[in-house]
Structure formats: C-alpha cells, structure tokens
Design a protein around this motif. Structure first.
Motif, short mmCIF file in Angstrom:
data_model
loop_
_atom_site.label_atom_id
_atom_site.label_comp_id
_atom_site.label_asym_id
_atom_site.label_seq_id
_atom_site.Cartn_x
_atom_site.Cartn_y
_atom_site.Cartn_z
N ASN A 163 0.81 -1.22 0.00
CA ASN A 163 0.00 0.00 0.00
C ASN A 163 0.85 1.27 0.00
O ASN A 163 0.41 2.31 -0.48
N LEU A 164 2.05 1.20 0.53
CA LEU A 164 2.96 2.35 0.53
C LEU A 164 3.65 2.55 -0.81
O LEU A 164 4.04 3.66 -1.15
N THR A 165 3.82 1.47 -1.56
CA THR A 165 4.58 1.56 -2.83
C THR A 165 3.70 1.46 -4.08
O THR A 165 4.20 1.61 -5.19
N GLY A 166 2.42 1.19 -3.89
CA GLY A 166 1.54 1.05 -5.05
C GLY A 166 1.68 -0.29 -5.75
O GLY A 166 1.26 -0.46 -6.90
N LEU A 167 2.28 -1.27 -5.08
CA LEU A 167 2.45 -2.61 -5.65
C LEU A 167 1.36 -3.54 -5.14
O LEU A 167 0.68 -3.24 -4.16
N ARG A 168 1.22 -4.66 -5.80
CA ARG A 168 0.31 -5.69 -5.30
C ARG A 168 1.02 -6.48 -4.22
O ARG A 168 2.24 -6.66 -4.28
N VAL A 169 0.29 -6.97 -3.25
CA VAL A 169 0.91 -7.70 -2.14
C VAL A 169 1.65 -8.94 -2.65
O VAL A 169 2.71 -9.30 -2.13
N GLU A 170 1.12 -9.58 -3.68
CA GLU A 170 1.79 -10.76 -4.25
C GLU A 170 3.16 -10.39 -4.81
O GLU A 170 4.13 -11.14 -4.69
N THR A 171 3.24 -9.21 -5.42
CA THR A 171 4.51 -8.73 -5.98
C THR A 171 5.51 -8.44 -4.87
O THR A 171 6.70 -8.75 -4.99
N VAL A 172 5.02 -7.86 -3.77
CA VAL A 172 5.89 -7.59 -2.62
C VAL A 172 6.44 -8.90 -2.07
O VAL A 172 7.65 -9.03 -1.83
N ILE A 173 5.59 -9.87 -1.87
CA ILE A 173 6.01 -11.18 -1.31
C ILE A 173 7.07 -11.82 -2.21
O ILE A 173 8.12 -12.26 -1.74
#
Length: 197
Positions: free
Chosen positions: A166-176
């Motif tokens: 939410n801070l970077t505008g990415l999807r959580v799956e992408t962060v993981i």
C-alpha cells in the motif's frame, strides 16, 4: 517533538483509539495538532474501487496534522489507528499560542515536515519505476535511516507485506515475491516472518 508536559499545559487532551478507529477523515475540517504517545497511525486514501494507498505510517513520539494547521485546508487523507493508540490532541489556536511562547518548537516542526517532504520526494521519484525491487529498496532504506541507530546492522522493517504494498503502489503478491528474491540474493533476511534489512 513537543514535550507531553508542555502540550498538556497548553490544553492538549489524551484520546484513546482502538485498531481501525478514524482519528480524522478525508475532507474533514482541520482542528488539531496530534502527537502519538503510544501506538501507530497510518495516513491513507482509498481509491474509487476501495484500494488503499498508505501515505505514511507514524509511531510513538511522532506528530501529524501539523502542516495543514498552517494552510487552513481540509484533510487530504484519513488518519487511522493501526493498534491501540494514545494521542495528545491540541486545538489549533492553542497550538499557535504554544509556538509563539516556545519558538524553538517551530524548528522541530520544520525538521519533521522536511523529513516527510524528503520521503515523499523519494517515493515519487520511484513510484513510476516498474521495478518492484527499486520501490521496495527505497522504502526499506528510508525506514532504516529514520529509525535505526546503526545502518550496518540488520533493522526489522516495522511493516506488513500488505502495508509495504500500500505504501509503494504494488500488489501484495509482488511484494512477497520480490522480498523472497531479495532474500535469495542476500539483500535482506526473513526471521519469523519479519524482514530484517
């Protein structure tokens, strides 16, 4: 920031919030200076489809809402408690009275605002990067610089994967996925589901 004793002396009251309580909402009139005694607060917006974008996460000792007191504008975001919080709230007129009596705190307020502006500039430079590694590295570097006493020692990033998304505008799956790749490259460590950077 400003000492609790001085804030109370000028009329600040302590308010308690539970997780997910709104401290203020977007488009609400600006009325208070807020300083966190305990807990964490996120500043966020929701897009039309309900997707959350986190502007900032603040912790004990930090203040928020102060910039808008100088502008006389409505809140452009929400402030929401992430956990049980105790927050000192000082009415606008009393805040300015305090600054007039104790001008040294104006410098502290300016430092705080400069730090947040620096963060916004860093994030805006990299938000257009399609590389999630770049976005996450900038975010983790910033948190480490602000909160860690040693830049060489591993620092536990105080964010969930969802908050990082939410801070970077990415999807959580992408962060993981990106965090796992960074771990494989030796750029960070994961212990008990926590990220050490």
């Amino acid at each position: 920031m400003i000492s609790e004793e001085l804030l109370r002396k000028h009329g600040a009251l302590v308010h308690r919030y539970e997780p997910q309580d709104f401290i203020y909402e977007e488009n609400q009139e600006v009325e208070y200076y807020f300083q966190i005694i305990s807990g964490k607060v996120k500043l966020n917006n929701f897009e039309g489809e309900g997707k959350e974008f986190i502007q900032h996460i603040l912790e004990e000792g930090q203040c928020f809402g102060e910039a808008l007191l100088f502008l006389n504008r409505k809140y452009p975001s929400n402030a929401i408690a992430l956990c049980d919080c105790e927050i000192l709230e000082l009415p606008k007129a009393k805040f300015f009275s305090l600054l007039e009596e104790h001008p040294q705190y104006s410098l502290e307020i300016n430092r705080n605002l400069a730090q947040r502006l620096y963060y916004k500039m860093l994030m805006s430079q990299n938000i257009f990067s399609k590389d999630p590694h770049v976005r996450l590295t900038v975010l983790m570097d910033y948190f480490k610089q602000i909160h860690s006493t040693s830049l060489s020692d591993p620092y536990c990033i105080p964010l969930t994967r969802q908050q990082m998304a939410n801070l970077t505008g990415l999807r959580v799956e992408t962060v993981i996925r990106t965090v796992k790749l960074m771990e494989k490259k030796g750029e960070l460590q994961i212990k008990d589901h926590k990220i050490y950077y």
